[in-house]
Design a protein around this motif. Structure first.
Motif, PDB file in Angstrom:
ATOM      1  N   UNK A 123      12.169  -7.739  -4.142  1.00 13.87           N
ATOM      2  CA  UNK A 123      12.417  -8.181  -5.519  1.00 13.87           C
ATOM      3  C   UNK A 123      13.341  -9.403  -5.584  1.00 13.87           C
ATOM      4  N   UNK A 124      14.226  -9.521  -4.601  1.00 16.83           N
ATOM      5  CA  UNK A 124      15.168 -10.636  -4.581  1.00 16.83           C
ATOM      6  C   UNK A 124      14.472 -11.987  -4.439  1.00 16.83           C
ATOM      7  N   UNK A 125      13.227 -11.970  -3.935  1.00 21.95           N
ATOM      8  CA  UNK A 125      12.501 -13.232  -3.713  1.00 21.95           C
ATOM      9  C   UNK A 125      11.281 -13.369  -4.618  1.00 21.95           C
ATOM     10  N   UNK A 126      11.027 -12.376  -5.440  1.00 20.96           N
ATOM     11  CA  UNK A 126       9.865 -12.410  -6.321  1.00 20.96           C
ATOM     12  C   UNK A 126      10.154 -13.186  -7.600  1.00 20.96           C
ATOM     13  N   UNK A 127       9.117 -13.848  -8.105  1.00 24.30           N
ATOM     14  CA  UNK A 127       9.204 -14.550  -9.376  1.00 24.30           C
ATOM     15  C   UNK A 127       9.361 -13.533 -10.506  1.00 24.30           C
ATOM     16  N   UNK A 128      10.014 -13.922 -11.592  1.00 25.12           N
ATOM     17  CA  UNK A 128      10.237 -12.991 -12.711  1.00 25.12           C
ATOM     18  C   UNK A 128       8.921 -12.437 -13.270  1.00 25.12           C
ATOM     19  N   UNK A 129       7.853 -13.219 -13.205  1.00 27.35           N
ATOM     20  CA  UNK A 129       6.546 -12.747 -13.679  1.00 27.35           C
ATOM     21  C   UNK A 129       6.090 -11.527 -12.889  1.00 27.35           C
ATOM     22  N   UNK A 174       8.064  -9.606 -11.065  1.00 25.56           N
ATOM     23  CA  UNK A 174       9.042  -8.531 -11.269  1.00 25.56           C
ATOM     24  C   UNK A 174       8.682  -7.697 -12.498  1.00 25.56           C
ATOM     25  N   UNK A 175       8.230  -8.379 -13.549  1.00 20.15           N
ATOM     26  CA  UNK A 175       7.817  -7.667 -14.762  1.00 20.15           C
ATOM     27  C   UNK A 175       6.589  -6.797 -14.474  1.00 20.15           C
ATOM     28  N   UNK A 176       5.673  -7.318 -13.690  1.00 19.49           N
ATOM     29  CA  UNK A 176       4.475  -6.551 -13.350  1.00 19.49           C
ATOM     30  C   UNK A 176       4.807  -5.352 -12.468  1.00 19.49           C
ATOM     31  N   UNK A 177       5.744  -5.538 -11.566  1.00 15.99           N
ATOM     32  CA  UNK A 177       6.185  -4.435 -10.711  1.00 15.99           C
ATOM     33  C   UNK A 177       6.795  -3.329 -11.561  1.00 15.99           C
ATOM     34  N   UNK A 178       7.648  -3.724 -12.492  1.00 13.96           N
ATOM     35  CA  UNK A 178       8.278  -2.750 -13.391  1.00 13.96           C
ATOM     36  C   UNK A 178       7.231  -2.027 -14.244  1.00 13.96           C
ATOM     37  N   UNK A 179       6.216  -2.758 -14.691  1.00 15.87           N
ATOM     38  CA  UNK A 179       5.158  -2.166 -15.507  1.00 15.87           C
ATOM     39  C   UNK A 179       4.386  -1.115 -14.715  1.00 15.87           C
ATOM     40  N   UNK A 208       4.548 -16.519  -5.636  1.00 16.97           N
ATOM     41  CA  UNK A 208       5.406 -15.783  -6.581  1.00 16.97           C
ATOM     42  C   UNK A 208       5.882 -14.456  -5.979  1.00 16.97           C
ATOM     43  N   UNK A 209       5.139 -13.936  -5.014  1.00 18.22           N
ATOM     44  CA  UNK A 209       5.555 -12.710  -4.330  1.00 18.22           C
ATOM     45  C   UNK A 209       6.643 -12.968  -3.287  1.00 18.22           C
ATOM     46  N   UNK A 210       6.941 -14.241  -3.057  1.00 17.95           N
ATOM     47  CA  UNK A 210       7.934 -14.587  -2.036  1.00 17.95           C
ATOM     48  C   UNK A 210       7.293 -15.079  -0.751  1.00 17.95           C
ATOM     49  N   UNK A 211       5.973 -15.324  -0.793  1.00 22.52           N
ATOM     50  CA  UNK A 211       5.262 -15.763   0.401  1.00 22.52           C
ATOM     51  C   UNK A 211       5.592 -17.194   0.793  1.00 22.52           C
ATOM     52  N   UNK A 212       5.599 -17.437   2.102  1.00 19.27           N
ATOM     53  CA  UNK A 212       5.829 -18.765   2.653  1.00 19.27           C
ATOM     54  C   UNK A 212       4.523 -19.269   3.256  1.00 19.27           C
ATOM     55  N   UNK A 213       4.281 -20.570   3.115  1.00 21.00           N
ATOM     56  CA  UNK A 213       3.006 -21.153   3.551  1.00 21.00           C
ATOM     57  C   UNK A 213       3.046 -21.627   4.997  1.00 21.00           C
ATOM     58  N   UNK A 214       1.954 -21.371   5.696  1.00 19.70           N
ATOM     59  CA  UNK A 214       1.696 -21.998   6.992  1.00 19.70           C
ATOM     60  C   UNK A 214       0.188 -22.210   7.048  1.00 19.70           C
ATOM     61  N   UNK A 215      -0.349 -22.552   8.222  1.00 21.07           N
ATOM     62  CA  UNK A 215      -1.781 -22.807   8.314  1.00 21.07           C
ATOM     63  C   UNK A 215      -2.426 -21.993   9.438  1.00 21.07           C
ATOM     64  N   UNK A 216      -3.699 -21.727   9.242  1.00 21.26           N
ATOM     65  CA  UNK A 216      -4.500 -21.028  10.240  1.00 21.26           C
ATOM     66  C   UNK A 216      -5.679 -21.941  10.568  1.00 21.26           C
ATOM     67  N   UNK A 217      -5.825 -22.300  11.842  1.00 23.87           N
ATOM     68  CA  UNK A 217      -6.842 -23.261  12.238  1.00 23.87           C
ATOM     69  C   UNK A 217      -8.078 -22.583  12.829  1.00 23.87           C
ATOM     70  N   UNK A 218      -9.229 -23.116  12.435  1.00 26.05           N
ATOM     71  CA  UNK A 218     -10.519 -22.672  12.950  1.00 26.05           C
ATOM     72  C   UNK A 218     -11.105 -23.849  13.747  1.00 26.05           C
ATOM     73  N   UNK A 219     -11.434 -23.598  15.018  1.00 23.95           N
ATOM     74  CA  UNK A 219     -11.912 -24.668  15.898  1.00 23.95           C
ATOM     75  C   UNK A 219     -13.388 -24.493  16.220  1.00 23.95           C
TER      76      UNK A 219
END
Length: 217
Positions: free
Chosen positions: A54-60, A62-67, A202-213
């Motif tokens: 929750x500390x890294x989630x967007x307020x949107x 967080x509201x859905x989690x509470x719901x 918004x869930x706190x995810x960080x971006x990286x890449x996955x390569x297909x060769x």
């Protein structure tokens, strides 16, 4: 391979977040060996820390989690015997999107029997009704990959996938894991799924890449 009349080789690498330095070496080596990048897919992961997600989630979200929690939705690690019910639910989720699951029921049963500790079912339920579910894979003792997540459109107002991801994060904490892989958000055509990318961020995810060769022989 040529002697067996194979004309093309396709290799999918792990997401960069698993081991950034190794992923860079592999990418460089593959390109020097004549492989081209057929797809550079956006991937998201969540680092497992000693704090609530929750500390890294967007307020949107967080509201859905509470719901979800207010309406009595609960997170579960499902028994292996529920594999058919979860599979059918996920099949319906993909069908709504005009897609098919990337694994057959028979192949999933085979993998589950071969690697019972690595293929785990999780769901969000209200009583016994499935609202969201995923087939997760223990890629490594420190990594959990949410391989096949899904939720039917009729539950969209509640967004039970938020509670599902929060539950997966807590599962990783309890099992001393370091990374929750949320998977890719790029179509095979190369188009990014912008709404899915935004949700994972918004869930706190960080971006990286996955390569297909790919390489023509």
């Amino acid at each position: 391979l040529k002697s067996r009349d194979i004309r093309q080789v396709s290799i999918t690498n792990f997401a960069e977040c698993y081991a950034p330095k190794k992923a860079a070496i592999i990418k460089n080596t593959m390109e020097k060996s004549g492989f081209s990048i057929s797809l550079k897919a956006v991937n998201h992961h969540i680092e497992i820390l000693n704090e609530p997600l929750e500390n890294r989630m967007h307020t949107m979200e967080l509201r859905r989690l509470d719901k979800c929690q207010t309406h009595g939705f609960t997170f579960h690690e499902d028994e292996p015997k529920k594999i058919d019910a979860v599979y059918e639910y996920l099949r319906k989720c993909r069908k709504e999107q005009g897609l098919e699951l990337s694994i057959t029921k028979e192949k999933l049963h085979e993998y589950q029997q071969l690697f019972p500790q690595n293929y785990i079912l999780f769901s969000v339920r209200q009583d016994d009704e499935i609202l969201a579910a995923t087939l997760a894979v223990k890629v490594h003792r420190k990594v959990l990959y949410s391989f096949l997540p899904g939720s039917l459109r009729k539950f969209r107002n509640f967004s039970p996938t938020v509670l599902l991801n929060d539950g997966l994060y807590r599962y990783c904490q309890q099992n001393q894991m370091e990374l929750l892989d949320l998977g890719t958000s790029t179509e095979k055509s190369g188009l990014d799924q912008k709404s899915l990318i935004a949700f994972k961020q918004r869930m706190g995810g960080q971006k990286s890449y996955k390569y297909f060769f790919e390489k023509e022989l």
